[in-house]
Design a protein around this motif. Structure first.
Motif, PDB file in Angstrom:
ATOM      1  N   ASP A 187      62.639   8.952  89.439  1.00 12.80           N
ATOM      2  CA  ASP A 187      61.714   7.935  89.933  1.00 12.80           C
ATOM      3  C   ASP A 187      62.133   7.527  91.340  1.00 12.80           C
ATOM      4  O   ASP A 187      63.214   6.957  91.532  1.00 12.80           O
ATOM      5  N   PRO A 188      61.316   7.828  92.360  1.00 14.46           N
ATOM      6  CA  PRO A 188      61.719   7.482  93.736  1.00 14.46           C
ATOM      7  C   PRO A 188      61.748   5.987  93.969  1.00 14.46           C
ATOM      8  O   PRO A 188      62.338   5.521  94.933  1.00 14.46           O
ATOM      9  N   GLY A 189      61.105   5.212  93.090  1.00 15.43           N
ATOM     10  CA  GLY A 189      61.091   3.762  93.262  1.00 15.43           C
ATOM     11  C   GLY A 189      62.185   3.055  92.493  1.00 15.43           C
ATOM     12  O   GLY A 189      62.193   1.828  92.415  1.00 15.43           O
ATOM     13  N   LEU A 190      63.125   3.813  91.923  1.00 12.49           N
ATOM     14  CA  LEU A 190      64.146   3.211  91.080  1.00 12.49           C
ATOM     15  C   LEU A 190      64.955   2.162  91.823  1.00 12.49           C
ATOM     16  O   LEU A 190      65.180   1.056  91.311  1.00 12.49           O
ATOM     17  N   ASP A 191      65.414   2.477  93.037  1.00  8.82           N
ATOM     18  CA  ASP A 191      66.226   1.521  93.794  1.00  8.82           C
ATOM     19  C   ASP A 191      65.459   0.236  94.065  1.00  8.82           C
ATOM     20  O   ASP A 191      66.000  -0.868  93.948  1.00  8.82           O
ATOM     21  N   ALA A 192      64.182   0.382  94.430  1.00  8.59           N
ATOM     22  CA  ALA A 192      63.368  -0.803  94.715  1.00  8.59           C
ATOM     23  C   ALA A 192      63.179  -1.649  93.460  1.00  8.59           C
ATOM     24  O   ALA A 192      63.240  -2.884  93.513  1.00  8.59           O
ATOM     25  N   ILE A 193      62.975  -0.998  92.326  1.00 10.88           N
ATOM     26  CA  ILE A 193      62.780  -1.723  91.071  1.00 10.88           C
ATOM     27  C   ILE A 193      64.065  -2.448  90.663  1.00 10.88           C
ATOM     28  O   ILE A 193      64.058  -3.624  90.317  1.00 10.88           O
ATOM     29  N   MET A 194      65.191  -1.743  90.743  1.00 10.89           N
ATOM     30  CA  MET A 194      66.452  -2.348  90.320  1.00 10.89           C
ATOM     31  C   MET A 194      66.913  -3.430  91.281  1.00 10.89           C
ATOM     32  O   MET A 194      67.666  -4.323  90.901  1.00 10.89           O
ATOM     33  N   SER A 195      66.448  -3.379  92.537  1.00  7.32           N
ATOM     34  CA  SER A 195      66.824  -4.415  93.504  1.00  7.32           C
ATOM     35  C   SER A 195      66.209  -5.763  93.152  1.00  7.32           C
ATOM     36  O   SER A 195      66.620  -6.800  93.673  1.00  7.32           O
ATOM     37  N   GLU A 196      65.216  -5.760  92.247  1.00  9.79           N
ATOM     38  CA  GLU A 196      64.586  -7.007  91.802  1.00  9.79           C
ATOM     39  C   GLU A 196      65.438  -7.740  90.766  1.00  9.79           C
ATOM     40  O   GLU A 196      65.154  -8.889  90.434  1.00  9.79           O
ATOM     41  N   ARG A 197      66.465  -7.085  90.254  1.00  4.74           N
ATOM     42  CA  ARG A 197      67.214  -7.646  89.125  1.00  4.74           C
ATOM     43  C   ARG A 197      67.785  -9.027  89.432  1.00  4.74           C
ATOM     44  O   ARG A 197      67.670  -9.945  88.624  1.00  4.74           O
ATOM     45  N   ARG A 198      68.399  -9.177  90.588  1.00  8.26           N
ATOM     46  CA  ARG A 198      69.023 -10.461  90.884  1.00  8.26           C
ATOM     47  C   ARG A 198      67.982 -11.574  90.970  1.00  8.26           C
ATOM     48  O   ARG A 198      68.181 -12.673  90.449  1.00  8.26           O
ATOM     49  N   ARG A 199      66.838 -11.280  91.629  1.00 12.55           N
ATOM     50  CA  ARG A 199      65.800 -12.304  91.750  1.00 12.55           C
ATOM     51  C   ARG A 199      65.237 -12.676  90.377  1.00 12.55           C
ATOM     52  O   ARG A 199      64.977 -13.846  90.091  1.00 12.55           O
ATOM     53  N   LEU A 200      65.072 -11.684  89.505  1.00 12.28           N
ATOM     54  CA  LEU A 200      64.569 -11.954  88.158  1.00 12.28           C
ATOM     55  C   LEU A 200      65.576 -12.792  87.358  1.00 12.28           C
ATOM     56  O   LEU A 200      65.196 -13.691  86.594  1.00 12.28           O
ATOM     57  N   THR A 201      66.869 -12.503  87.535  1.00  9.29           N
ATOM     58  CA  THR A 201      67.897 -13.287  86.855  1.00  9.29           C
ATOM     59  C   THR A 201      67.914 -14.710  87.381  1.00  9.29           C
ATOM     60  O   THR A 201      68.051 -15.679  86.614  1.00  9.29           O
ATOM     61  N   ASP A 202      67.784 -14.858  88.710  1.00  4.87           N
ATOM     62  CA  ASP A 202      67.680 -16.194  89.311  1.00  4.87           C
ATOM     63  C   ASP A 202      66.540 -16.978  88.676  1.00  4.87           C
ATOM     64  O   ASP A 202      66.696 -18.151  88.305  1.00  4.87           O
ATOM     65  N   LEU A 203      65.390 -16.340  88.574  1.00  3.89           N
ATOM     66  CA  LEU A 203      64.204 -16.995  88.033  1.00  3.89           C
ATOM     67  C   LEU A 203      64.402 -17.365  86.566  1.00  3.89           C
ATOM     68  O   LEU A 203      64.166 -18.513  86.162  1.00  3.89           O
ATOM     69  N   ALA A 204      64.851 -16.409  85.762  1.00  2.00           N
ATOM     70  CA  ALA A 204      64.974 -16.638  84.328  1.00  2.00           C
ATOM     71  C   ALA A 204      66.022 -17.702  84.009  1.00  2.00           C
ATOM     72  O   ALA A 204      65.845 -18.498  83.080  1.00  2.00           O
ATOM     73  N   TYR A 205      67.116 -17.738  84.785  1.00  2.00           N
ATOM     74  CA  TYR A 205      68.128 -18.769  84.531  1.00  2.00           C
ATOM     75  C   TYR A 205      67.556 -20.157  84.795  1.00  2.00           C
ATOM     76  O   TYR A 205      67.775 -21.100  84.022  1.00  2.00           O
ATOM     77  N   ARG A 206      66.831 -20.312  85.880  1.00  2.00           N
ATOM     78  CA  ARG A 206      66.248 -21.624  86.193  1.00  2.00           C
ATOM     79  C   ARG A 206      65.200 -22.031  85.166  1.00  2.00           C
ATOM     80  O   ARG A 206      65.035 -23.214  84.884  1.00  2.00           O
ATOM     81  N   LEU A 207      64.512 -21.066  84.600  1.00  2.00           N
ATOM     82  CA  LEU A 207      63.497 -21.381  83.602  1.00  2.00           C
ATOM     83  C   LEU A 207      64.112 -21.702  82.246  1.00  2.00           C
ATOM     84  O   LEU A 207      63.586 -22.542  81.511  1.00  2.00           O
ATOM     85  N   LEU A 208      65.235 -21.066  81.906  1.00  2.00           N
ATOM     86  CA  LEU A 208      65.792 -21.194  80.560  1.00  2.00           C
ATOM     87  C   LEU A 208      67.075 -22.004  80.489  1.00  2.00           C
ATOM     88  O   LEU A 208      67.437 -22.495  79.417  1.00  2.00           O
ATOM     89  N   GLY A 209      67.797 -22.140  81.613  1.00  2.00           N
ATOM     90  CA  GLY A 209      69.055 -22.884  81.584  1.00  2.00           C
ATOM     91  C   GLY A 209      70.171 -22.162  80.865  1.00  2.00           C
ATOM     92  O   GLY A 209      71.182 -22.759  80.510  1.00  2.00           O
ATOM     93  N   SER A 210      70.003 -20.852  80.655  1.00  2.00           N
ATOM     94  CA  SER A 210      71.006 -20.063  79.948  1.00  2.00           C
ATOM     95  C   SER A 210      71.144 -18.717  80.621  1.00  2.00           C
ATOM     96  O   SER A 210      70.149 -17.975  80.737  1.00  2.00           O
ATOM     97  N   LEU A 211      72.349 -18.391  81.050  1.00  2.00           N
ATOM     98  CA  LEU A 211      72.581 -17.100  81.685  1.00  2.00           C
ATOM     99  C   LEU A 211      72.423 -15.974  80.675  1.00  2.00           C
ATOM    100  O   LEU A 211      71.840 -14.930  80.978  1.00  2.00           O
TER     101      LEU A 211
END
Length: 308
Positions: A14-38
């Motif tokens: 998948d040529p877009g793999l790096d771009a997709i995986m680069s979203e991981r930190r932002r998604l974790t940032d978002l989910a932690y703020r929404l749930l209060g649990s790492l």
């Protein structure tokens, strides 16, 4: 010559793999703020990627903005989890406090934070801020975090929450009022660090007068023991009661080592026994007085602190 991925799976990588995986930190940032649990945030991000790679290649290629797709899916998973979290927390033994986040340095050493840390530390992960978020409805919390913290337009928020843009605007406005009504202006970090350090020194010296002088008259301690035997089950209010409670801790656990650490981006304290973190303390300070102390003892919430 075919690469390993092509040989193993029978198709080109998948040529877009790096771009997709680069979203991981932002998604974790978002989910932690929404749930209060790492821990829950990491589960949400994992489930989001499972759904992405559960689609076939043509389906993924047809998505115009993979980042927006991932954010939408992660937010909807969080929204569903928030709906069931209230019921789970009603059965929780004692008080429930959001999971505290460490920083990869002490706030006394002046070394820059590691940019690879999983959660971006700013005012939106301040423990006092997260505690207020816990009082919101799931829809309020999602609308507020997406719009005010992550700067999504209300039209985009509406698609995620399943309401009109006008309704999402109202949800965010209501959430904003809760934040404004509940939070006192925070002073400079250096001033807060000085007060927390004085608290630590007074605690170590068993100086009840000094402790009382650092506490607001209505100071409150809330502890999350997750059902631990001997853990504080109810808040303690009043500076004299709080001061004497900490003197009792010093008397009953003389082998505690108290360290100055950053907790959710603010000066805090960590208690260790034999090198193992047993409690993390977050503070809310108004002016030159401590108004709230959140003490997290639940071992499941201290996992990131044992991995430092």
């Amino acid at each position: 010559m075919a690469n390993r991925s092509e040989t193993a799976h029978g198709h080109r990588p998948d040529p877009g793999l790096d771009a997709i995986m680069s979203e991981r930190r932002r998604l974790t940032d978002l989910a932690y703020r929404l749930l209060g649990s790492l821990a829950d945030a990491e589960d949400v991000v994992q489930e989001t990627y499972v759904r992405w790679y559960g689609m076939d290649r043509p389906q993924r290629d047809a998505i115009e903005s993979p980042g927006a797709w991932l954010t939408t899916v992660a937010s909807r998973i969080c929204l569903n989890l928030l709906g069931s979290a209230r019921a789970r927390r009603e059965r929780y033994v004692g008080e429930w406090i959001p999971e505290p986040l460490p920083e990869r340095r002490e706030w006394t050493d002046g070394v820059a934070a590691d940019p690879a840390d999983r959660i971006t530390l700013d005012e939106s992960v301040d423990m006092a801020f997260l505690v207020v978020l816990e009082s919101m409805t799931p829809a309020e919390r999602v609308a507020f975090i997406l719009h005010d913290v992550f700067r999504y337009a209300f039209a985009e928020v509406a698609e995620i929450v399943g309401r009109t843009p006008a309704a999402c605007r109202q949800l965010a406005s209501s959430a904003r009022r809760r934040i404004r009504d509940a939070q006192a202006p925070a002073g400079p970090t250096t001033a807060q660090a000085g007060i927390v350090r004085e608290f630590k020194q007074a605690w170590a010296a068993k100086d009840v007068g000094a402790l009382v002088g650092l506490l607001d008259p209505d100071a409150t301690v809330i502890a999350d023991g997750g059902g631990l035997v001997g853990a504080l089950r109810r808040p303690i209010t009043g500076r004299e009661r709080v001061a004497h409670a900490y003197l009792n801790v010093a008397r009953l656990a003389p082998d505690l080592t108290i360290l100055e650490r950053t907790v959710n981006g603010r000066p805090g304290l960590v208690a260790q026994q034999d090198g193992v973190t047993v409690t993390v303390f977050a503070f809310r300070i108004s002016g030159d007085r401590i108004t709230h102390i959140w003490a997290v003892r639940n071992p499941e919430k201290l996992r990131p602190w044992t991995e430092e």
